[in-house]
Write a protein that holds these residues in place. Structure first.
Motif, PDB file in Angstrom:
ATOM      1  N   TYR A   1       0.398  -1.408   0.077  1.00 15.04           N
ATOM      2  CA  TYR A   1      -0.317  -0.224   0.183  1.00 15.04           C
ATOM      3  C   TYR A   1       0.843   1.009  -0.067  1.00 15.04           C
ATOM      4  CZ  TYR A   1      -3.841  -3.474   1.218  1.00 15.04           C
ATOM      5  OH  TYR A   1      -4.323  -4.613   1.737  1.00 15.04           O
ATOM      6  N   TRP A   2       0.201   2.246  -0.138  1.00 19.86           N
ATOM      7  CA  TRP A   2       0.361   3.940  -0.499  1.00 19.86           C
ATOM      8  C   TRP A   2      -0.466   4.449   0.621  1.00 19.86           C
ATOM      9  CZ3 TRP A   2       5.500   5.083  -2.124  1.00 19.86           C
ATOM     10  CH2 TRP A   2       6.122   4.827  -3.106  1.00 19.86           C
ATOM     11  N   LEU A   3       0.460   5.096   1.727  1.00 27.24           N
ATOM     12  CA  LEU A   3       0.143   5.932   2.360  1.00 27.24           C
ATOM     13  C   LEU A   3       0.215   7.536   2.148  1.00 27.24           C
ATOM     14  CD1 LEU A   3      -2.043   6.124   5.575  1.00 27.24           C
ATOM     15  CD2 LEU A   3       0.212   5.456   6.184  1.00 27.24           C
ATOM     16  N   ARG A   4      -0.903   8.437   1.721  1.00 25.20           N
ATOM     17  CA  ARG A   4      -0.309   9.443   2.431  1.00 25.20           C
ATOM     18  C   ARG A   4      -0.910  10.681   3.915  1.00 25.20           C
ATOM     19  NH1 ARG A   4      -3.884  13.618  -1.204  1.00 25.20           N
ATOM     20  NH2 ARG A   4      -4.548  13.761   0.295  1.00 25.20           N
ATOM     21  N   HIS A   5      -0.137  11.605   4.412  1.00 25.74           N
ATOM     22  CA  HIS A   5      -0.724  12.394   4.957  1.00 25.74           C
ATOM     23  C   HIS A   5       0.140  13.939   4.710  1.00 25.74           C
ATOM     24  CE1 HIS A   5      -0.920  13.433   9.281  1.00 25.74           C
ATOM     25  NE2 HIS A   5       0.322  13.968   8.942  1.00 25.74           N
ATOM     26  N   THR A   6      -1.494  14.215   5.317  1.00 27.01           N
ATOM     27  CA  THR A   6      -0.876  15.555   4.334  1.00 27.01           C
ATOM     28  C   THR A   6      -1.113  16.421   6.226  1.00 27.01           C
ATOM     29  OG1 THR A   6      -2.584  16.403   3.892  1.00 27.01           O
ATOM     30  CG2 THR A   6      -1.169  15.699   2.757  1.00 27.01           C
TER      31      THR A   6
END
Length: 329
Positions: A178-183
């Motif tokens: 998986y790819w996890l994006r955090h902002t």
């Protein structure tokens, strides 16, 4: 028509009150947090907004659906814990401070996942940004680190292409990448990704090595953030250090947006001025109508006949009335 307008106005005000809580009102930890198996961990969360009626915690494993961990009414000190988490999970509450901390005892690799602090206001539910918990197993030191590609700043409209390489121990069951994006301003997002894995049997390397690419076409400013590559394998998550994706806004676009904003502000000021002038003029007209009463002026003339004419009396008084209408402008 006027009562209907008042009804819709009141309805809009009620909706604003009922939907007053925002994600920014939820104070919590965000990003990625790493802990070791067997440790005790506390995930902080609080919300002091008066509209909140209930506090909840949700967990979302990689590739899974969000599952409720706990539920607590605002004025209650005791939380209801789901049976799956009841043994090792505990909620520390503070009704007056809006406190809703989650304590996890004896951490297990299966505890890895995204944790969301959630508040309920009337019939609306608001999720926090979430924090990804990574639980490292004792044997994780023998794994190769996750290697993620570096990236130069992108322009709006460019294509995003990220790659990572993950090594893990061999095990039974499916291994998911998986790819996890955090902002900082938006809830974290997970992107499932196709992977290509090969076995490692040469020399000291033993296990499986998986590679994955993440591609996004025509990126926008909302795609900026830190992207983490994660492999769910053997009941644990192998995590990367993250790749920071920066989206630059073209200077010409910034110029046009600034000009448009300036014209909008000027237009609003002009409209406000015209509205004020029109309102003042209408008020003067209303005052003029109130004072539009007739003022009568009377003049009495005393006339005497010329000598030689017949007179019944020596002098005859003739009264002439003149009406003059005055109007205040």
């Amino acid at each position: 028509m006027e009562p209907l307008f008042i009804f819709f106005l009141l309805l809009c005000n009620i909706c604003e009150v009922f939907n007053d809580v925002k994600t920014s009102d939820i104070i919590e930890e965000t990003g990625v947090k790493t802990a070791k198996v067997g440790q005790t961990l506390t995930l902080r969360c609080s919300c002091q907004h008066e509209a909140v009626t209930c506090f909840l915690w949700y967990k979302q494993s990689l590739g899974g659906k969000p599952c409720m961990i706990s539920k607590r009414l605002r004025n209650s000190k005791e939380a209801i814990i789901s049976s799956v988490y009841k043994d090792r999970f505990q909620v520390v509450s503070g009704p007056e401070e809006g406190l809703n901390d989650l304590i996890i005892k004896d951490l297990q690799p299966s505890d890895s996942g995204m944790y969301y602090c959630v508040v309920l206001e009337f019939n609306a539910i608001e999720f926090g940004q979430g924090i990804f918990l990574r639980v490292k197993a004792a044997s994780s030191n023998s794994q190769l680190p996750v290697q993620q590609s570096t990236l130069t700043p992108l322009q709006i409209g460019d294509s995003l292409n990220l790659s990572c390489s993950v090594s893990a121990e061999p095990c039974k069951g499916e291994q998911s990448l998986y790819w996890l994006r955090h902002t900082a301003s938006q809830p974290s997002l997970m992107y499932p990704s196709a992977k290509s894995c090969i076995g490692l049997k040469n020399g000291p390397l033993h296990g499986v090595n998986c590679t994955s690419n993440l591609e996004l076409n025509s990126v926008m400013s909302s795609d900026a953030g830190t992207y983490y590559c994660a492999l769910a394998s053997c009941g644990m998550v192998v995590f990367g250090e993250g790749t920071n994706v920066e989206i630059l806004v073209h200077s010409l676009l910034v110029y046009f947006l600034s000009v448009a904003l300036a014209f909008s502000i000027i237009g609003l000021l002009v409209l406000s001025f015209l509205r004020h002038k029109l309102k003042a003029k209408l008020c003067l007209s209303c005052k003029g109508k109130e004072n539009n009463t007739e003022s009568l002026h009377y003049a009495a003339l005393d006339l005497k006949r010329v000598e030689g004419q017949q007179q019944e009396d020596n002098a005859v008084s003739i009264c002439v009335y003149s009406r003059v209408r005055s109007k205040k402008e």
